[in-house]
Write a protein that holds these residues in place. Sequence first.
Motif, PDB file in Angstrom:
ATOM      1  N   VAL A 221       0.849  -1.189   0.000  1.00 50.66           N
ATOM      2  CA  VAL A 221       0.000   0.000   0.000  1.00 50.66           C
ATOM      3  C   VAL A 221       0.884   1.239   0.000  1.00 50.66           C
ATOM      4  O   VAL A 221       1.980   1.229   0.557  1.00 50.66           O
ATOM      5  CB  VAL A 221      -0.948   0.011   1.223  1.00 50.66           C
ATOM      6  N   PRO A 222       0.427   2.304  -0.637  1.00 50.03           N
ATOM      7  CA  PRO A 222       1.227   3.528  -0.610  1.00 50.03           C
ATOM      8  C   PRO A 222       1.236   4.121   0.803  1.00 50.03           C
ATOM      9  O   PRO A 222       0.337   3.855   1.598  1.00 50.03           O
ATOM     10  CB  PRO A 222       0.510   4.451  -1.593  1.00 50.03           C
ATOM     11  N   PRO A 223       2.229   4.923   1.119  1.00 48.44           N
ATOM     12  CA  PRO A 223       2.290   5.506   2.457  1.00 48.44           C
ATOM     13  C   PRO A 223       1.151   6.498   2.682  1.00 48.44           C
ATOM     14  O   PRO A 223       0.720   7.187   1.754  1.00 48.44           O
ATOM     15  CB  PRO A 223       3.647   6.203   2.489  1.00 48.44           C
ATOM     16  N   THR A 224       0.704   6.551   3.911  1.00 48.23           N
ATOM     17  CA  THR A 224      -0.332   7.527   4.268  1.00 48.23           C
ATOM     18  C   THR A 224       0.350   8.885   4.474  1.00 48.23           C
ATOM     19  O   THR A 224       1.562   8.952   4.686  1.00 48.23           O
ATOM     20  CB  THR A 224      -1.050   7.108   5.564  1.00 48.23           C
ATOM     21  N   PRO A 225      -0.410   9.956   4.426  1.00 46.23           N
ATOM     22  CA  PRO A 225       0.198  11.279   4.659  1.00 46.23           C
ATOM     23  C   PRO A 225       0.878  11.390   6.030  1.00 46.23           C
ATOM     24  O   PRO A 225       1.842  12.143   6.182  1.00 46.23           O
ATOM     25  CB  PRO A 225      -0.990  12.239   4.555  1.00 46.23           C
ATOM     26  N   ALA A 226       0.410  10.637   7.004  1.00 48.22           N
ATOM     27  CA  ALA A 226       1.030  10.680   8.331  1.00 48.22           C
ATOM     28  C   ALA A 226       2.398   9.999   8.335  1.00 48.22           C
ATOM     29  O   ALA A 226       3.243  10.306   9.182  1.00 48.22           O
ATOM     30  CB  ALA A 226       0.117  10.007   9.346  1.00 48.22           C
ATOM     31  N   GLU A 227       2.640   9.079   7.410  1.00 51.41           N
ATOM     32  CA  GLU A 227       3.909   8.360   7.363  1.00 51.41           C
ATOM     33  C   GLU A 227       4.995   9.107   6.588  1.00 51.41           C
ATOM     34  O   GLU A 227       6.166   8.770   6.695  1.00 51.41           O
ATOM     35  CB  GLU A 227       3.707   6.977   6.730  1.00 51.41           C
ATOM     36  N   VAL A 228       4.634  10.087   5.797  1.00 47.44           N
ATOM     37  CA  VAL A 228       5.604  10.799   4.961  1.00 47.44           C
ATOM     38  C   VAL A 228       6.661  11.536   5.800  1.00 47.44           C
ATOM     39  O   VAL A 228       7.863  11.422   5.507  1.00 47.44           O
ATOM     40  CB  VAL A 228       4.881  11.740   3.976  1.00 47.44           C
ATOM     41  N   PRO A 229       6.291  12.281   6.857  1.00 49.69           N
ATOM     42  CA  PRO A 229       7.342  12.946   7.642  1.00 49.69           C
ATOM     43  C   PRO A 229       8.329  11.967   8.273  1.00 49.69           C
ATOM     44  O   PRO A 229       9.533  12.249   8.335  1.00 49.69           O
ATOM     45  CB  PRO A 229       6.564  13.706   8.720  1.00 49.69           C
ATOM     46  N   ALA A 230       7.846  10.816   8.725  1.00 49.82           N
ATOM     47  CA  ALA A 230       8.753   9.824   9.306  1.00 49.82           C
ATOM     48  C   ALA A 230       9.720   9.295   8.249  1.00 49.82           C
ATOM     49  O   ALA A 230      10.901   9.068   8.536  1.00 49.82           O
ATOM     50  CB  ALA A 230       7.953   8.679   9.916  1.00 49.82           C
ATOM     51  N   ALA A 231       9.242   9.117   7.036  1.00 49.36           N
ATOM     52  CA  ALA A 231      10.113   8.648   5.954  1.00 49.36           C
ATOM     53  C   ALA A 231      11.163   9.705   5.608  1.00 49.36           C
ATOM     54  O   ALA A 231      12.320   9.374   5.337  1.00 49.36           O
ATOM     55  CB  ALA A 231       9.284   8.304   4.723  1.00 49.36           C
ATOM     56  N   ILE A 232      10.778  10.966   5.628  1.00 51.35           N
ATOM     57  CA  ILE A 232      11.730  12.041   5.343  1.00 51.35           C
ATOM     58  C   ILE A 232      12.798  12.091   6.426  1.00 51.35           C
ATOM     59  O   ILE A 232      13.987  12.240   6.125  1.00 51.35           O
ATOM     60  CB  ILE A 232      10.986  13.381   5.198  1.00 51.35           C
ATOM     61  N   GLN A 233      12.402  11.940   7.679  1.00 50.29           N
ATOM     62  CA  GLN A 233      13.373  11.925   8.775  1.00 50.29           C
ATOM     63  C   GLN A 233      14.334  10.748   8.634  1.00 50.29           C
ATOM     64  O   GLN A 233      15.535  10.878   8.872  1.00 50.29           O
ATOM     65  CB  GLN A 233      12.657  11.856  10.128  1.00 50.29           C
ATOM     66  N   SER A 234      13.801   9.605   8.263  1.00 47.61           N
ATOM     67  CA  SER A 234      14.641   8.424   8.077  1.00 47.61           C
ATOM     68  C   SER A 234      15.653   8.657   6.956  1.00 47.61           C
ATOM     69  O   SER A 234      16.822   8.289   7.079  1.00 47.61           O
ATOM     70  CB  SER A 234      13.762   7.217   7.761  1.00 47.61           C
ATOM     71  N   LEU A 235      15.216   9.278   5.876  1.00 50.21           N
ATOM     72  CA  LEU A 235      16.115   9.579   4.765  1.00 50.21           C
ATOM     73  C   LEU A 235      17.192  10.578   5.192  1.00 50.21           C
ATOM     74  O   LEU A 235      18.359  10.438   4.817  1.00 50.21           O
ATOM     75  CB  LEU A 235      15.330  10.121   3.575  1.00 50.21           C
ATOM     76  N   LYS A 236      16.816  11.555   6.009  1.00 49.01           N
ATOM     77  CA  LYS A 236      17.799  12.521   6.512  1.00 49.01           C
ATOM     78  C   LYS A 236      18.849  11.824   7.374  1.00 49.01           C
ATOM     79  O   LYS A 236      20.032  12.161   7.313  1.00 49.01           O
ATOM     80  CB  LYS A 236      17.102  13.609   7.317  1.00 49.01           C
ATOM     81  N   LYS A 237      18.416  10.833   8.163  1.00 51.82           N
ATOM     82  CA  LYS A 237      19.362  10.079   8.990  1.00 51.82           C
ATOM     83  C   LYS A 237      20.352   9.308   8.126  1.00 51.82           C
ATOM     84  O   LYS A 237      21.534   9.239   8.440  1.00 51.82           O
ATOM     85  CB  LYS A 237      18.621   9.101   9.908  1.00 51.82           C
ATOM     86  N   VAL A 238      19.865   8.729   7.037  1.00 56.38           N
ATOM     87  CA  VAL A 238      20.745   7.974   6.144  1.00 56.38           C
ATOM     88  C   VAL A 238      21.772   8.898   5.507  1.00 56.38           C
ATOM     89  O   VAL A 238      22.966   8.569   5.432  1.00 56.38           O
ATOM     90  CB  VAL A 238      19.920   7.232   5.065  1.00 56.38           C
TER      91      VAL A 238
END
Length: 103
Positions: free
Chosen positions: A39-56
């Motif tokens: 399933v595609p990410p929900t709008p609530a999951e997008v900020p967490a994904a961005i933070q995870s990408l910033k950590k990487v």
Amino acid sequence: MAQFVRNLVEKAPGLVNAAVTYSKPRLATFWHYARVELVPPTPAEVPAAIQSLKKVVESARTGRFKQLTVKEALLNGLVATEVWMWFYIGEIIGKRGIIGYDV
């Protein structure tokens, strides 16, 4: 040849039933995981994904990735490979063919 066709026609319903019986539980498991994982990410999951990408990115910039355990590095590699393969699958679907790709 006629005997072969006759035997095939006689055995076909049994083979089809065996295939259906074998496939049902496996397809149910597949559809269960497909509904959860694909399933595609929900709008609530997008900020967490961005933070995870910033950590990487930060980990790559500071060299902290060198301190990963083998298990973490392997899992990161598997996730990267999965993303790469989904990219190729999307390209193949969009192009409507596998010809022209070095796969």
